[in-house]
Design a protein around this motif. Sequence first.
Motif, PDB file in Angstrom:
ATOM      1  N   THR A   1       0.914  -1.218  -0.234  1.00  0.00           N
ATOM      2  CA  THR A   1      -0.049  -0.152   0.057  1.00  0.00           C
ATOM      3  C   THR A   1       0.864   1.317  -0.262  1.00  0.00           C
ATOM      4  O   THR A   1       1.845   1.336   0.466  1.00  0.00           O
ATOM      5  N   GLU A   2       0.372   2.230  -0.802  1.00  0.00           N
ATOM      6  CA  GLU A   2       1.094   3.636  -0.720  1.00  0.00           C
ATOM      7  C   GLU A   2       0.515   4.586  -0.038  1.00  0.00           C
ATOM      8  O   GLU A   2      -0.808   4.862  -0.267  1.00  0.00           O
ATOM      9  N   ILE A   3       1.050   5.197   1.134  1.00  0.00           N
ATOM     10  CA  ILE A   3       0.424   6.278   1.581  1.00  0.00           C
ATOM     11  C   ILE A   3       0.939   7.530   1.197  1.00  0.00           C
ATOM     12  O   ILE A   3       2.058   8.066   1.804  1.00  0.00           O
ATOM     13  N   GLY A   4       0.554   8.320   0.288  1.00  0.00           N
ATOM     14  CA  GLY A   4       1.060   9.350  -0.503  1.00  0.00           C
ATOM     15  C   GLY A   4       1.204  10.462   0.732  1.00  0.00           C
ATOM     16  O   GLY A   4       0.009  10.726   1.464  1.00  0.00           O
ATOM     17  N   SER A   5       2.076  11.162   0.587  1.00  0.00           N
ATOM     18  CA  SER A   5       2.213  12.336   1.659  1.00  0.00           C
ATOM     19  C   SER A   5       3.196  13.360   1.304  1.00  0.00           C
ATOM     20  O   SER A   5       4.368  12.696   0.576  1.00  0.00           O
ATOM     21  N   THR A   6       3.075  14.521   1.424  1.00  0.00           N
ATOM     22  CA  THR A   6       4.421  15.507   1.079  1.00  0.00           C
ATOM     23  C   THR A   6       4.291  16.430   2.478  1.00  0.00           C
ATOM     24  O   THR A   6       3.215  16.623   3.273  1.00  0.00           O
ATOM     25  N   GLU A   7       5.405  17.132   2.564  1.00  0.00           N
ATOM     26  CA  GLU A   7       5.594  18.074   3.647  1.00  0.00           C
ATOM     27  C   GLU A   7       4.693  19.181   3.705  1.00  0.00           C
ATOM     28  O   GLU A   7       4.228  19.580   4.431  1.00  0.00           O
ATOM     29  N   GLU A   8       4.230  19.541   2.324  1.00  0.00           N
ATOM     30  CA  GLU A   8       3.284  20.697   2.097  1.00  0.00           C
ATOM     31  C   GLU A   8       1.803  19.902   2.598  1.00  0.00           C
ATOM     32  O   GLU A   8       0.937  20.961   2.788  1.00  0.00           O
ATOM     33  N   HIS A   9       1.700  18.890   2.322  1.00  0.00           N
ATOM     34  CA  HIS A   9       0.316  18.189   2.232  1.00  0.00           C
ATOM     35  C   HIS A   9       0.324  16.702   2.881  1.00  0.00           C
ATOM     36  O   HIS A   9       0.268  15.702   2.396  1.00  0.00           O
ATOM     37  N   PRO A  10       0.869  16.655   4.104  1.00  0.00           N
ATOM     38  CA  PRO A  10       1.000  15.545   5.002  1.00  0.00           C
ATOM     39  C   PRO A  10      -0.401  14.839   5.189  1.00  0.00           C
ATOM     40  O   PRO A  10      -1.376  15.301   5.471  1.00  0.00           O
ATOM     41  N   THR A  11      -0.263  13.644   4.819  1.00  0.00           N
ATOM     42  CA  THR A  11      -1.374  12.556   5.324  1.00  0.00           C
ATOM     43  C   THR A  11      -1.119  12.136   6.714  1.00  0.00           C
ATOM     44  O   THR A  11      -0.346  11.884   7.467  1.00  0.00           O
ATOM     45  N   VAL A  12      -2.758  12.042   7.348  1.00  0.00           N
ATOM     46  CA  VAL A  12      -2.866  11.725   8.594  1.00  0.00           C
ATOM     47  C   VAL A  12      -3.653  10.529   8.881  1.00  0.00           C
ATOM     48  O   VAL A  12      -4.672  10.455   8.233  1.00  0.00           O
ATOM     49  N   LEU A  13      -3.377   9.390   9.492  1.00  0.00           N
ATOM     50  CA  LEU A  13      -4.123   8.227   9.684  1.00  0.00           C
ATOM     51  C   LEU A  13      -4.072   8.147  11.264  1.00  0.00           C
ATOM     52  O   LEU A  13      -2.995   8.133  11.958  1.00  0.00           O
ATOM     53  N   GLU A  14      -5.040   8.117  11.954  1.00  0.00           N
ATOM     54  CA  GLU A  14      -5.141   7.941  13.399  1.00  0.00           C
ATOM     55  C   GLU A  14      -6.680   7.393  13.887  1.00  0.00           C
ATOM     56  O   GLU A  14      -7.743   7.327  13.262  1.00  0.00           O
ATOM     57  N   GLU A  15      -6.589   6.653  15.215  1.00  0.00           N
ATOM     58  CA  GLU A  15      -7.438   6.078  15.743  1.00  0.00           C
ATOM     59  C   GLU A  15      -8.171   4.815  15.085  1.00  0.00           C
ATOM     60  O   GLU A  15      -9.400   4.856  14.797  1.00  0.00           O
ATOM     61  N   TYR A  16      -7.235   4.031  14.858  1.00  0.00           N
ATOM     62  CA  TYR A  16      -7.679   2.672  14.172  1.00  0.00           C
ATOM     63  C   TYR A  16      -8.214   2.640  12.854  1.00  0.00           C
ATOM     64  O   TYR A  16      -9.239   2.068  12.444  1.00  0.00           O
ATOM     65  N   VAL A  17      -7.617   3.540  11.912  1.00  0.00           N
ATOM     66  CA  VAL A  17      -7.643   3.180  10.601  1.00  0.00           C
ATOM     67  C   VAL A  17      -6.944   2.384  10.126  1.00  0.00           C
ATOM     68  O   VAL A  17      -5.815   1.870  10.492  1.00  0.00           O
ATOM     69  N   ALA A  18      -7.490   1.334   9.100  1.00  0.00           N
ATOM     70  CA  ALA A  18      -6.916   0.159   8.368  1.00  0.00           C
ATOM     71  C   ALA A  18      -7.102   0.254   6.900  1.00  0.00           C
ATOM     72  O   ALA A  18      -8.373   0.501   6.394  1.00  0.00           O
ATOM     73  N   ILE A  19      -5.959   0.326   6.259  1.00  0.00           N
ATOM     74  CA  ILE A  19      -6.001   0.286   4.723  1.00  0.00           C
ATOM     75  C   ILE A  19      -5.516  -0.752   4.081  1.00  0.00           C
ATOM     76  O   ILE A  19      -4.422  -1.340   4.744  1.00  0.00           O
ATOM     77  N   GLY A  20      -6.402  -1.411   3.445  1.00  0.00           N
ATOM     78  CA  GLY A  20      -6.097  -2.776   2.800  1.00  0.00           C
ATOM     79  C   GLY A  20      -4.825  -2.996   1.814  1.00  0.00           C
ATOM     80  O   GLY A  20      -4.449  -1.717   1.661  1.00  0.00           O
ATOM     81  N   ASP A  21      -4.629  -4.070   1.623  1.00  0.00           N
ATOM     82  CA  ASP A  21      -3.397  -4.321   0.726  1.00  0.00           C
ATOM     83  C   ASP A  21      -3.582  -3.483  -0.850  1.00  0.00           C
ATOM     84  O   ASP A  21      -4.658  -3.454  -1.533  1.00  0.00           O
ATOM     85  N   GLU A  22      -2.359  -3.128  -1.203  1.00  0.00           N
ATOM     86  CA  GLU A  22      -2.437  -2.303  -2.717  1.00  0.00           C
ATOM     87  C   GLU A  22      -3.206  -1.303  -2.810  1.00  0.00           C
ATOM     88  O   GLU A  22      -3.632  -0.868  -3.870  1.00  0.00           O
ATOM     89  N   ALA A  23      -3.579  -0.539  -1.616  1.00  0.00           N
ATOM     90  CA  ALA A  23      -4.466   0.502  -1.663  1.00  0.00           C
ATOM     91  C   ALA A  23      -3.586   1.630  -1.753  1.00  0.00           C
ATOM     92  O   ALA A  23      -2.118   1.646  -1.682  1.00  0.00           O
ATOM     93  N   THR A  24      -4.174   2.807  -2.038  1.00  0.00           N
ATOM     94  CA  THR A  24      -3.459   4.199  -2.616  1.00  0.00           C
ATOM     95  C   THR A  24      -4.099   5.113  -1.616  1.00  0.00           C
ATOM     96  O   THR A  24      -5.369   5.459  -1.963  1.00  0.00           O
ATOM     97  N   VAL A  25      -3.468   5.890  -0.866  1.00  0.00           N
ATOM     98  CA  VAL A  25      -4.124   6.893  -0.116  1.00  0.00           C
ATOM     99  C   VAL A  25      -3.138   8.525  -0.731  1.00  0.00           C
ATOM    100  O   VAL A  25      -1.996   8.484  -0.477  1.00  0.00           O
ATOM    101  N   LEU A  26      -3.848   9.279  -1.369  1.00  0.00           N
ATOM    102  CA  LEU A  26      -3.362  10.553  -1.840  1.00  0.00           C
ATOM    103  C   LEU A  26      -2.813  11.371  -0.784  1.00  0.00           C
ATOM    104  O   LEU A  26      -3.490  11.426   0.170  1.00  0.00           O
TER     105      LEU A  26
END
Length: 443
Positions: free
Chosen positions: A379-404
């Motif tokens: 899985t790819e958790i896309g994130s940049t310093e200008e646009h950081p991605t946040v996952l919190e409180e029991y988030v679950a991302i399945g196999d081979e998914a993409t979060v922009l």
Amino acid sequence: MDVVGVILVGGRGERARPITVKARGYLRSKAAVSFCGKRLIVWLLKGMRRQGVREFFVIAQGKENRYQTKTLVGHGDDLEVNIRYSRVRHDRLNTGSGDATLRSLEYWDIDSPALICPADSLYDFSLDRLLASHHRRGALLTVAGMARSPSEVVGKYGVMVAGRDGRVTSFLEKPSLNELRHQFPGLAGNGAEPLMTNAGMYLMDSAAMRKYAHEPEVRRLRERRLDFGMDLLPWAVDRGLAVYADPMDRTGDLGTVVDYIETMVDLLGGAFTTFSELMDAPYDGQRRIWVPPETLRFRDEVSGKSLEEKLEEGLVTLGNNVRLGRYVEIGPEVSIANSNIDDGVDIGQGITIDRCAIRDGAIIGPGARLSSSYVGSMTEIGSTEEHPTVLEEYVAIGDEATVLPGAHLRDRISIHPRLKIPATAVIPPGTEIRDAEDVLRWL
């Protein structure tokens, strides 16, 4: 007399989605779920083998459970145990975990005491102590118990009502708060004592139970349904047979995303002494950090420095209770604590990770903040310093998914495999995203 192990792998793993989702319409067996570097079935077999169990019977309901389990452990040669499987032709006849177990014990002519446990939990216990208590009491069934607070119990766990000698007199199956108050009047006041719940593991006198299995009342139950917790145990107690509760040192459920994360943190923190002994030699035993040589020497593309150099210079911080797999690439200004990172994961610059499970081959972009979450394989958790991605409180991302980059997911959101989540998606807490239509609904 030697104890045989019976592993129940008949469930579908619905509650653990998306961890158990291999592909759309195809669930991974709970026994095949990866956990801190090993498949769950391997943890169970190795843990029981350390306590002297060498003969195992896998009760597998359904071709996925049977095929996936057998692919992983075969007949046990590599683990120095012997594994036999329930017969495929019995699947259409079995009416529950109790019936399936009795059918297999009869088929394989097993009279030895049987230690029965499901393939979605870890158990920390002494088999010698459990067996001694079982024989001393002359028990037909000894039920592993776990003390839990009333708030934990409501609607989730079966409760055992037992006398001072531990003999079980009745069961409450996942009771409501009102049912608990009726059975235990002391709950109305402050300082209520913990309740003894059914942890799902049983030590059974196989020879005696095989005889009871042919009684007319049990036969009638087996025609309709014979589950261990809901049917077989209540029948035995109502019949006045010797059913006892014996407290466990600790149990760890992996049946939901929350349970998976909590059990992972407990294991990494040393709460399961039996299974801690199965971990590799630590890099830092006092702080419970595991880093293999391949990862220590691995250099990231931003600084060009090895992890060992970055640790010495304070460019990377590893808190307590961290397991890193092989060839994990970690950029500078990264902080990781209470987490398991599997093989081949890429962790970019300026990332914080706490209480997370990150599966093999995942990519975490720069500046991401992850806490109490699960990230699937590849899985790819896309994130940049200008646009950081946040996952919190029991988030679950399945196999081979993409979060922009720029996405913010929180509070028990689950994303199924191979989906793409845009930063503009505003997904409510507790939502399960199963397909592209679900994604579009929250844009």
